[in-house]
Design an enzyme around this catalytic site. Sequence first.
Site, PDB file in Angstrom:
ATOM      1  CD  GLU A 286      -3.287   0.142   2.083  1.00  0.00           C
ATOM      2  OE1 GLU A 286      -4.177  -0.691   1.881  1.00  0.00           O
ATOM      3  OE2 GLU A 286      -3.144   0.741   3.163  1.00  0.00           O
ATOM      4  CG  HIS A 307       7.194 -29.556  -0.058  1.00  0.00           C
ATOM      5  ND1 HIS A 307       7.733 -30.784  -0.337  1.00  0.00           N
ATOM      6  CD2 HIS A 307       7.971 -29.024   0.925  1.00  0.00           C
ATOM      7  CE1 HIS A 307       8.778 -31.000   0.459  1.00  0.00           C
ATOM      8  NE2 HIS A 307       8.945 -29.949   1.238  1.00  0.00           N
ATOM      9  CE  LYS A 421     -12.318   1.675   1.219  1.00  0.00           C
ATOM     10  NZ  LYS A 421     -11.661   2.635   2.093  1.00  0.00           N
TER      11      LYS A 421
HETATM   12  O1  PA5 Z   1      -3.471   1.383   5.881  1.00  0.00           O
HETATM   13  C1  PA5 Z   1      -4.590   1.837   5.724  1.00  0.00           C
HETATM   14  O2  PA5 Z   1      -4.830   3.057   5.803  1.00  0.00           O
HETATM   15  C2  PA5 Z   1      -5.772   0.939   5.428  1.00  0.00           C
HETATM   16  O3  PA5 Z   1      -5.396  -0.384   5.273  1.00  0.00           O
HETATM   17  C3  PA5 Z   1      -6.783   1.009   6.546  1.00  0.00           C
HETATM   18  O4  PA5 Z   1      -6.170   0.597   7.734  1.00  0.00           O
HETATM   19  C4  PA5 Z   1      -7.993   0.132   6.253  1.00  0.00           C
HETATM   20  O5  PA5 Z   1      -8.552   0.474   5.025  1.00  0.00           O
HETATM   21  C5  PA5 Z   1      -9.019   0.269   7.345  1.00  0.00           C
HETATM   22  O6  PA5 Z   1      -9.436   1.589   7.453  1.00  0.00           O
HETATM   23  P1  PA5 Z   1     -10.177   2.118   8.737  1.00  0.00           P
HETATM   24  O7  PA5 Z   1      -9.265   1.961   9.878  1.00  0.00           O
HETATM   25  O8  PA5 Z   1     -10.495   3.534   8.430  1.00  0.00           O
HETATM   26  O9  PA5 Z   1     -11.411   1.282   8.899  1.00  0.00           O
END
Ligand code: PA5
Length: 444
Positions: A286, A307, A421
Site C-alpha cells: 500500500e 512444496h 469502494k
Molecule cells: O493502511 C490503511 O490506511 C488501510 O489499510 C486502513 O487501515 C484500512 O482500510 C481500514 O481503514 P479504517 O481503519 O479507516 O477502517
Amino acid sequence: MLTLDLSKATQFLAADAMKKFEAPVAEAQKALEECTCEGNDFLGWMHLPSSITPEFIAEINATAKTLQQECDAVVVAGIGGSYLGARMVIDALSNSFGWLQASKYPRILFAGNNIGEDYLSELIAYLKTVRFGIINISKSGTTTETAITFRLLKTMCEQQRGKDVAKKVIVAVTDAKKGAARTTADKEGYKSFVIPDNVGGRFSVLTPVGLLPIAVAGFDITALVKGAQDMERTCGIDTPYAENPAAQYAACRNALYAAGKKIEILANYQPKLHNLGEWWKQLYGESEGKDGKGIFPASVDLTTDLHSMGQWIQDGERTIFETVVSVAAPNSKLEVPSDAENLDGLNFLAGKRIDQVNKMAELGTQLAHVDGGVPNLKLTVDKLDEYHIGALIYFFEKGCGISGLLLKVNPFNQPGVEAYKKNMFALLGKPGYEKETEAIKARL
Ligand code: PA5
C-alpha cells in the site's frame, strides 16, 4: 536484536550500487525527520515508540484487564491496518495450538476484515456459546466490512449480556472526533482510544490499534514498545548509512528493483510468522504500489511452500528477490529420536534438534535460490518474544518510509484503495452515489 545480511543480494548488484544510494537515503531520512516529504501529515509513526509513556501503557493494560475478566472471547473488528498488526504479533507470540487449550486469557478472534456471509454466520454461532466482547477498530469509522460486522455483533452482545455489561466489554479504537465508530462510542459511553491523525492505518500497530488486542491476549506491551524504541534509535538519522539496518534494507531493495527485480518474497521458516508476511505485504504494497511503480510484495511460509511455490522461486521468471526472516533460537527444545529399526532411514538425524534440521533446510534453500538467480536478503531475529517483534515492526516501518521516498512515491497515502469502494457503493445504491450507479449500470 536483529541482523541484516545483504551479502547474498549485493553479489547480484554492481559494486557501487549500494554506495549510489547513500546520498538519496540520507535525503529521504532528512525529509522524514524534518517532515518535508510528501505525505508529511502522516509521519506520526516515526517517533511514536519513544513517545509512548508508562501511563499510556497502564491505561491500555487496565482496559485489557477488564476484557480479560469479563470475556472468554474478544472479537477484533477491523480491516487492513486496523487488524493486521495485532494479528501478526499475537500469532507470532502465541502457542500454535493454544486455541485448543484452556487459557486464562480470552481467545482473540478477527472479523470485520471480509464480507463472507458464512464467516460471519459461523462466528455468530460460536459467540452464542461464550461470553464475548468487541474491540471495534476503524480510523475512518466508516469502513463497510468492519461496520457491518460491528452492527451485527453490537446487537448480539447487548442481547446476550445486557446493555450495562455490553458497555463494559465493547471498546472503540477510532478517530478523536469523526466517523460513525466515534459517534457510537460517545453515544453509548464505550471506553475508547484515539488513533492519532498523523498515523496511517498500516503504520498503526504501536497505537492502541495493535497494543490493546495484544495486551488482551496476555502479552507484554511494555516489552514490545521497548523493542520498537530501541530500533527507533538504531534506525535513526544519526546512525551511519552502513550501520543503519532500515537504510540498508531500503537501499538494497531499491537497487534490486532498479536491476529488474520487481517482486520481493518475504519468507519465514516459522509457521507463527505467517501473518508477519500478511502485515508486511500491506505495509509495503500500500505504501509503494502507486504511480505505475512499486515492488510487488509476496510472501511464503517455508519449508511448507517449497512444496508448492519452490519450483517457481527456483526456476521461474528471474524477476524476484527474497527476504528471509530467520529466527536464531526457538523457544522450545525438541530432538529427532533414535529408532532401533530405522525403517524410515532417519537415524542420521537422531539426536539433532528439529531446529537444526530447519536451519539446514534454510541454508540449503538460500544457496539453491542464489544459484538459481534469486538475490537473498537475510534478516535474523534473535528470538520470538515481545521485545524482538517490537524491534522488527519498527525496522520494517522505517525501511518502508525510506524505501517509498527512494522510489519517489508518497508512501503514506493509498488513493488506489478507493476505486473498488466507489463501484461497490454505486452497485449497492448507497445514497449520494446516484451518478456513479447510472454510470456503472451502463457498463454491465
Ligand atoms: O493502511 C490503511 O490506511 C488501510 O489499510 C486502513 O487501515 C484500512 O482500510 C481500514 O481503514 P479504517 O481503519 O479507516 O477502517
